[in-house]
Design a protein around this motif. Structure first.
Motif, PDB file in Angstrom:
ATOM      1  N   LYS A  86       0.574   6.429  -7.188  1.00 19.90           N
ATOM      2  CA  LYS A  86       0.775   5.962  -5.815  1.00 19.90           C
ATOM      3  C   LYS A  86      -0.408   5.086  -5.415  1.00 19.90           C
ATOM      4  O   LYS A  86      -1.566   5.444  -5.654  1.00 19.90           O
ATOM      5  N   VAL A  87      -0.105   3.955  -4.781  1.00 21.93           N
ATOM      6  CA  VAL A  87      -1.164   3.041  -4.353  1.00 21.93           C
ATOM      7  C   VAL A  87      -2.085   3.739  -3.345  1.00 21.93           C
ATOM      8  O   VAL A  87      -3.300   3.529  -3.342  1.00 21.93           O
ATOM      9  N   LEU A  88      -1.500   4.622  -2.510  1.00 22.26           N
ATOM     10  CA  LEU A  88      -2.298   5.335  -1.509  1.00 22.26           C
ATOM     11  C   LEU A  88      -3.324   6.280  -2.128  1.00 22.26           C
ATOM     12  O   LEU A  88      -4.295   6.662  -1.485  1.00 22.26           O
ATOM     13  N   ASP A  89      -3.073   6.692  -3.384  1.00 25.15           N
ATOM     14  CA  ASP A  89      -4.023   7.582  -4.057  1.00 25.15           C
ATOM     15  C   ASP A  89      -5.282   6.840  -4.517  1.00 25.15           C
ATOM     16  O   ASP A  89      -6.275   7.467  -4.890  1.00 25.15           O
ATOM     17  N   LEU A  90      -5.210   5.524  -4.514  1.00 18.49           N
ATOM     18  CA  LEU A  90      -6.355   4.721  -4.944  1.00 18.49           C
ATOM     19  C   LEU A  90      -7.260   4.442  -3.748  1.00 18.49           C
ATOM     20  O   LEU A  90      -6.775   4.266  -2.626  1.00 18.49           O
ATOM     21  N   PRO A  91      -8.584   4.373  -3.953  1.00 14.63           N
ATOM     22  CA  PRO A  91      -9.485   4.074  -2.824  1.00 14.63           C
ATOM     23  C   PRO A  91      -9.275   2.647  -2.315  1.00 14.63           C
ATOM     24  O   PRO A  91      -9.075   1.721  -3.103  1.00 14.63           O
ATOM     25  N   GLN A 115      12.936   3.245 -12.277  1.00 14.14           N
ATOM     26  CA  GLN A 115      12.828   3.775 -10.908  1.00 14.14           C
ATOM     27  C   GLN A 115      13.054   5.285 -10.968  1.00 14.14           C
ATOM     28  O   GLN A 115      14.167   5.769 -10.814  1.00 14.14           O
ATOM     29  N   VAL A 116      12.003   6.032 -11.265  1.00 17.30           N
ATOM     30  CA  VAL A 116      12.105   7.490 -11.438  1.00 17.30           C
ATOM     31  C   VAL A 116      11.066   8.179 -10.556  1.00 17.30           C
ATOM     32  O   VAL A 116      10.082   7.576 -10.134  1.00 17.30           O
ATOM     33  N   ALA A 117      11.319   9.480 -10.303  1.00 19.47           N
ATOM     34  CA  ALA A 117      10.396  10.255  -9.464  1.00 19.47           C
ATOM     35  C   ALA A 117       9.248  10.844 -10.275  1.00 19.47           C
ATOM     36  O   ALA A 117       8.169  11.113  -9.748  1.00 19.47           O
ATOM     37  N   LYS A 118       9.475  11.036 -11.584  1.00 19.56           N
ATOM     38  CA  LYS A 118       8.451  11.663 -12.417  1.00 19.56           C
ATOM     39  C   LYS A 118       7.210  10.793 -12.542  1.00 19.56           C
ATOM     40  O   LYS A 118       7.294   9.564 -12.534  1.00 19.56           O
ATOM     41  N   ARG A 119       6.073  11.461 -12.696  1.00 16.93           N
ATOM     42  CA  ARG A 119       4.806  10.726 -12.825  1.00 16.93           C
ATOM     43  C   ARG A 119       4.664  10.084 -14.211  1.00 16.93           C
ATOM     44  O   ARG A 119       3.964   9.091 -14.366  1.00 16.93           O
ATOM     45  N   THR A 120       5.321  10.670 -15.217  1.00 15.99           N
ATOM     46  CA  THR A 120       5.228  10.134 -16.580  1.00 15.99           C
ATOM     47  C   THR A 120       6.584  10.235 -17.267  1.00 15.99           C
ATOM     48  O   THR A 120       7.233  11.282 -17.189  1.00 15.99           O
ATOM     49  N   ASN A 134       0.813  -1.224   0.000  1.00 16.48           N
ATOM     50  CA  ASN A 134       0.000   0.000   0.000  1.00 16.48           C
ATOM     51  C   ASN A 134       0.846   1.274   0.000  1.00 16.48           C
ATOM     52  O   ASN A 134       0.361   2.359  -0.323  1.00 16.48           O
ATOM     53  N   THR A 135       2.120   1.172   0.370  1.00 12.24           N
ATOM     54  CA  THR A 135       3.010   2.343   0.388  1.00 12.24           C
ATOM     55  C   THR A 135       3.790   2.505  -0.916  1.00 12.24           C
ATOM     56  O   THR A 135       4.579   3.438  -1.062  1.00 12.24           O
ATOM     57  N   GLY A 136       3.588   1.580  -1.859  1.00 13.01           N
ATOM     58  CA  GLY A 136       4.373   1.600  -3.098  1.00 13.01           C
ATOM     59  C   GLY A 136       3.708   2.359  -4.239  1.00 13.01           C
ATOM     60  O   GLY A 136       2.749   3.110  -4.054  1.00 13.01           O
ATOM     61  N   LYS A 137       4.265   2.098  -5.449  1.00 12.49           N
ATOM     62  CA  LYS A 137       3.740   2.712  -6.667  1.00 12.49           C
ATOM     63  C   LYS A 137       3.469   1.639  -7.700  1.00 12.49           C
ATOM     64  O   LYS A 137       4.098   0.576  -7.695  1.00 12.49           O
ATOM     65  N   LEU A 138       2.542   1.947  -8.600  1.00 12.63           N
ATOM     66  CA  LEU A 138       2.267   1.076  -9.736  1.00 12.63           C
ATOM     67  C   LEU A 138       2.751   1.761 -11.009  1.00 12.63           C
ATOM     68  O   LEU A 138       2.659   2.982 -11.139  1.00 12.63           O
ATOM     69  N   CYS A 139       3.289   0.948 -11.940  1.00 14.88           N
ATOM     70  CA  CYS A 139       3.741   1.474 -13.239  1.00 14.88           C
ATOM     71  C   CYS A 139       2.768   1.006 -14.309  1.00 14.88           C
ATOM     72  O   CYS A 139       2.473  -0.188 -14.415  1.00 14.88           O
ATOM     73  N   ILE A 140       2.280   1.980 -15.086  1.00 18.66           N
ATOM     74  CA  ILE A 140       1.312   1.683 -16.148  1.00 18.66           C
ATOM     75  C   ILE A 140       1.987   1.953 -17.494  1.00 18.66           C
ATOM     76  O   ILE A 140       2.327   3.097 -17.801  1.00 18.66           O
ATOM     77  N   PHE A 141       2.207   0.895 -18.281  1.00 19.73           N
ATOM     78  CA  PHE A 141       2.796   1.042 -19.614  1.00 19.73           C
ATOM     79  C   PHE A 141       1.669   1.090 -20.644  1.00 19.73           C
ATOM     80  O   PHE A 141       0.726   0.288 -20.579  1.00 19.73           O
ATOM     81  N   VAL A 144      -6.119   9.765 -10.987  1.00 25.83           N
ATOM     82  CA  VAL A 144      -4.977   9.746 -10.053  1.00 25.83           C
ATOM     83  C   VAL A 144      -3.638   9.594 -10.773  1.00 25.83           C
ATOM     84  O   VAL A 144      -2.607   9.408 -10.142  1.00 25.83           O
ATOM     85  N   SER A 145      -3.653   9.678 -12.085  1.00 20.01           N
ATOM     86  CA  SER A 145      -2.399   9.584 -12.856  1.00 20.01           C
ATOM     87  C   SER A 145      -2.522  10.435 -14.110  1.00 20.01           C
ATOM     88  O   SER A 145      -3.578  10.995 -14.390  1.00 20.01           O
ATOM     89  N   ASN A 146      -1.450  10.498 -14.877  1.00 19.43           N
ATOM     90  CA  ASN A 146      -1.463  11.253 -16.142  1.00 19.43           C
ATOM     91  C   ASN A 146      -1.997  10.419 -17.304  1.00 19.43           C
ATOM     92  O   ASN A 146      -2.034  10.889 -18.436  1.00 19.43           O
ATOM     93  N   TYR A 147      -2.377   9.173 -17.038  1.00 22.80           N
ATOM     94  CA  TYR A 147      -2.927   8.304 -18.080  1.00 22.80           C
ATOM     95  C   TYR A 147      -4.223   8.896 -18.625  1.00 22.80           C
ATOM     96  O   TYR A 147      -5.084   9.353 -17.874  1.00 22.80           O
ATOM     97  N   ASP A 148      -4.348   8.906 -19.959  1.00 21.25           N
ATOM     98  CA  ASP A 148      -5.522   9.457 -20.616  1.00 21.25           C
ATOM     99  C   ASP A 148      -6.201   8.339 -21.412  1.00 21.25           C
ATOM    100  O   ASP A 148      -5.697   7.918 -22.461  1.00 21.25           O
ATOM    101  N   SER A 149      -7.327   7.855 -20.924  1.00 16.97           N
ATOM    102  CA  SER A 149      -7.997   6.706 -21.552  1.00 16.97           C
ATOM    103  C   SER A 149      -8.536   7.024 -22.937  1.00 16.97           C
ATOM    104  O   SER A 149      -8.814   6.122 -23.719  1.00 16.97           O
ATOM    105  N   THR A 150      -8.681   8.310 -23.271  1.00 14.33           N
ATOM    106  CA  THR A 150      -9.186   8.673 -24.605  1.00 14.33           C
ATOM    107  C   THR A 150      -8.089   8.622 -25.660  1.00 14.33           C
ATOM    108  O   THR A 150      -8.370   8.574 -26.849  1.00 14.33           O
ATOM    109  N   GLN A 151      -6.820   8.649 -25.223  1.00 20.46           N
ATOM    110  CA  GLN A 151      -5.694   8.698 -26.170  1.00 20.46           C
ATOM    111  C   GLN A 151      -4.813   7.446 -26.113  1.00 20.46           C
ATOM    112  O   GLN A 151      -4.060   7.173 -27.032  1.00 20.46           O
ATOM    113  N   GLU A 152      -4.881   6.690 -24.992  1.00 14.10           N
ATOM    114  CA  GLU A 152      -3.944   5.581 -24.778  1.00 14.10           C
ATOM    115  C   GLU A 152      -4.677   4.310 -24.368  1.00 14.10           C
ATOM    116  O   GLU A 152      -5.797   4.360 -23.857  1.00 14.10           O
TER     117      GLU A 152
END
Length: 745
Positions: A578-583, A639-644, A561-568, A597-605
């Motif tokens: 961040k996992v904590l940003d998810l309900p 392993q980067v700090a940037k969101r995207t 719950n304290t980690g991050k998920l990577c979405i390719f 909760v992320s920069n992912y755009d479901s209309t474009q990707e």
């Protein structure tokens, strides 16, 4: 038709000259204030137009539309919106140290509400504007210049008596430069100016005994007092300001935080953003001490109330608000203004120096004009007094003259030819008269009642007063101390009438430090359905509902719950969340769109792969694209700090179709859309950096494209369905990477 002359020149030179001309025009004529009166051209022209229209502080208000139209037609041909905006700002108490315009109607609010349209609002000059900004304009103490069409005259600068640049501050964006000057306390600034006039070798540090620091109309607290000296010496730097927070006790042992003053930078939309930021802190579980937040601000002032739970750590929560919201903010200072026709960044002393020089220039011109008037008056008075002594002779000259011209010639030059006298003695005396032109005119226009004894006495007293005024004006003009005394007396009058108490506190405060609530680390299961709604649930809840969870969700994986998920995604990007940003909650909860909760755009990707960032650190990933390019990348590269970030480089028209964890003892099978399969060992795939395109995995036929990349362990059975056929991957012939592949039979 005249012959036209073509001048050949380097295009870049023309562009450079044109752009510099444009930039200087914006800097000097639009965006930056003049150091002398602290006003931008649009402000100066608006105030002067109100003065010309006679809209004084003791007269009725006039429609703003009238003021704006008149200003635009006469002096400022740059559109009505810029004029009305400047008029509104000059009337807003929460933006200016001293308001220059007295507004009547809706002139906006501190919370960012706009002013009503100019046809509804009314305005007139404020008293300080009339007394300290526009007084003596009729005494020719500033230069006037033609307006844009040379049909009117406008002042180059207003005869402002106070350092308006400091009192009201300034904000403006020019070309390649910007100005940002905070507001200051009128009384303190006046005392600093007087101190400089008494000793022009005074240091900035000594000036700051009078000017403690900025004095914002919204109050607040400046917390970096020790840094102010460097800021005021250099004319630039960063001032840290905080809102004022008070603690009020409620029934039941509860407390509430009440924000009564806000940072100057929070004016407008910043208040709404602050409320949203506090709500976000609660929603993201950064704090559980806040029960409710309400904005109870009114005309009386700011009042934002935050109700707390019983036993809440008030100090820690206040520090969190300073750290995580704009309740503590930075005001960037850049004291840039136009001095001698050029933009210049000036320190506190330099601004005061320019102001004092300007005051002496104004006073010199004022008293030179007053002296000239008194000298003219003295000349006339002396002529009239002298005339009273020989009044019988003058009457005889007037009665014996054929015309005014003859009489005037006799009075000024003793010409007696065309005048009839009663006696030769009178003629001799008349020949000795030598009045000046101005005196002769005054004598000819004099009324007989002036010969009454009391009138003569009044004339003598008036003459004495004139002589006193001349002596005083000459003393002021010839002695620095006398002129300084007059200027300081004017400043004292202004201070007495208009100065008010300081609103902003200046102190050295400790850095806001707060302890975050430590979150208990635990393993959770991430679930995301085919519509993009994501949530996390406890592992026990998942195990009890495993069959339904796997069937209903497109992506299921364990993570901390304290980690991050990577979405390719298919566009070659990697988004982190961040996992904590998810309900986190029940199995049947709907969840939250992953876009929120992320920069992912479901209309474009489209999502290709989701994995846990920590687990990926020690793995290697196999990338495959639609055009058949493949590569292996070490997981620690992501392993980067940037969101995207860009997870891979793609060729034009290419897409990422697969990302998988791979090991060297696995077999790779690439399958194309047309049904061609190519099997080869994973060892043959080159290791590359994330910024590389990769190597070709399979040779594609025309109009074919890679559809799937499969991995399986050597010695295990792996089957896939292609169309209606079942293909056993481990029975495919082992080939080399970059082959043609074989068609499924």
């Amino acid at each position: 038709m005249q012959d036209s002359q073509i001048i050949r020149t380097e295009y870049s030179d023309v562009m450079k000259k044109s752009y510099i001309d444009y930039a200087m025009s914006v800097i000097v004529a639009r965006a930056l204030p003049d150091v002398r009166d602290g006003l931008k051209p649009v402000q100066r022209r608006t105030l002067y137009d109100m003065y010309e229209l006679g809209i004084r502080y003791d007269r009725p208000y006039r429609k703003c539309a009238r003021i704006v139209g008149d200003t635009m037609g006469k002096y400022h041909p740059h559109g009505d919106s810029s004029i009305y905006e400047s008029l509104v700002v000059m009337a807003q108490e929460f933006k200016k140290g001293m308001i220059l315009v007295d507004g009547h109607g809706n002139f906006g609010s501190i919370e960012g509400d706009g002013a009503a349209a100019m046809r509804y609002t009314e305005a007139r000059l404020a008293k300080i504007t009339q007394d300290a900004y526009l007084a003596d304009l009729d005494k020719d103490i500033v230069d006037f210049m033609p307006n844009f069409d040379e049909t009117e005259k406008e002042p180059e600068v207003l005869p402002v008596r106070i350092p308006n640049l400091l009192v009201n501050g300034a904000e403006g964006i020019a070309v390649g430069m910007a100005t940002s000057i905070p507001t200051h306390n009128l009384g303190e600034v006046i005392e600093a100016v007087k101190a400089y006039m008494k000793n022009d070798d005074i240091s900035t540090k000594q000036l700051m005994k009078y000017i403690k620091g900025p004095d914002f109309p919204t109050g607040g607290i400046v917390v970096n007092k020790d840094e102010l000296l460097n800021i005021y010496e250099a004319g630039s730097g960063k001032i840290k300001i905080r809102g004022k927070v008070e603690v009020e006790e409620m029934k039941g042992g509860k407390n509430r935080l009440v924000i009564t003053e806000i940072p100057y930078t929070m004016i407008g939309a910043g208040i709404g953003k602050f409320l949203n930021d506090v709500c976000a802190l609660v929603e993201s579980k950064k704090t559980s001490d806040i029960v409710d937040i309400s904005n109870q601000s009114s005309k009386e002032g700011i009042r934002i109330v935050i109700e707390l739970k019983r036993g809440a750590d008030v100090e820690n929560l206040t520090n969190m608000l300073y750290k995580k919201t704009r309740l503590e903010d930075t005001f960037g200072v850049n004291m840039l203004a136009v001095a001698n026709g050029r933009p210049e960044t000036m320190g506190l002393k330099k601004i005061i120096e320019h102001h004092v020089d300007f005051q002496f220039e104004l006073a010199t011109r004022k008293y030179q004009n007053l002296l000239k008037k008194e000298q003219d008056r003295k000349e006339i008075q002396e002529g009239l007094i002298k005339a009273c002594d020989v009044i019988d002779l003058i009457i005889e000259i007037l009665r014996g003259s054929q015309s005014v011209k003859d009489a005037k010639a006799c009075l000024t030059n003793g010409v007696t030819e065309n005048i009839k006298f009663k006696s030769s003695i009178s003629k001799k005396m008349a020949a000795m008269l030598r009045f000046t032109e101005r005196q002769a005119t005054a004598i000819l226009e004099m009324r007989l009642y002036k010969l009454i004894g009391l009138e003569l006495e009044a004339l003598m007293k008036e003459h004495e007063e004139t002589l006193k005024n001349i002596a005083r004006y000459e003393d002021i003009l010839n002695n620095y101390d006398s002129m300084a005394e007059v200027i300081m007396a004017d400043l004292d009058k202004i201070k007495k009438e208009f100065a008010r108490k300081r609103r902003t506190a200046v102190e050295n405060a400790e850095e806001a430090v707060y302890e975050e609530n430590k979150i208990e680390e635990q393993e959770v299961v991430f679930l995301m359905d085919r519509f993009g709604y994501a949530k996390t649930v406890d592992t026990n809840i998942y195990e009890r509902n495993k069959e339904a969870a796997d069937a209903e969700n497109k992506h299921v994986l364990s993570c901390m719950n304290t980690g991050k998920l990577c979405i390719f995604t298919n566009t070659g990007k990697m988004h982190q969340v961040k996992v904590l940003d998810l309900p986190y909650g029940k199995f049947r909860d709907k969840g939250l769109p992953i876009d929120n909760v992320s920069n992912y755009d479901s209309t474009q990707e489209n999502i290709v792969y989701i994995c846990d960032a920590e687990q990926m650190r020690y793995a290697r990933l196999l990338f495959a694209t639609k055009q058949g390019m493949i590569k292996k990348v070490e997981g620690n590269e992501f392993q980067v700090a940037k969101r995207t970030i860009a997870a891979t480089k793609l060729q034009p028209e290419d897409e990422l179709i697969s990302v998988q964890v791979v090991t060297d003892n696995q077999q790779v099978v690439l399958q194309t859309k047309e049904g061609y399969f190519l099997r080869f060992p994973a060892q043959e795939v080159s290791g590359k950096k994330k910024g590389a395109i990769g190597v070709r995995g399979i040779k594609l036929r025309k109009n074919d494209e890679l559809e799937h990349a499969y991995l399986f362990e050597e010695g295990t059975e792996a089957k896939v369905i292609f169309g209606e056929k079942e293909v056993t991957l481990n029975r495919l012939k082992v080939a080399k990477r970059d082959g043609n592949g074989t068609k499924a039979r």
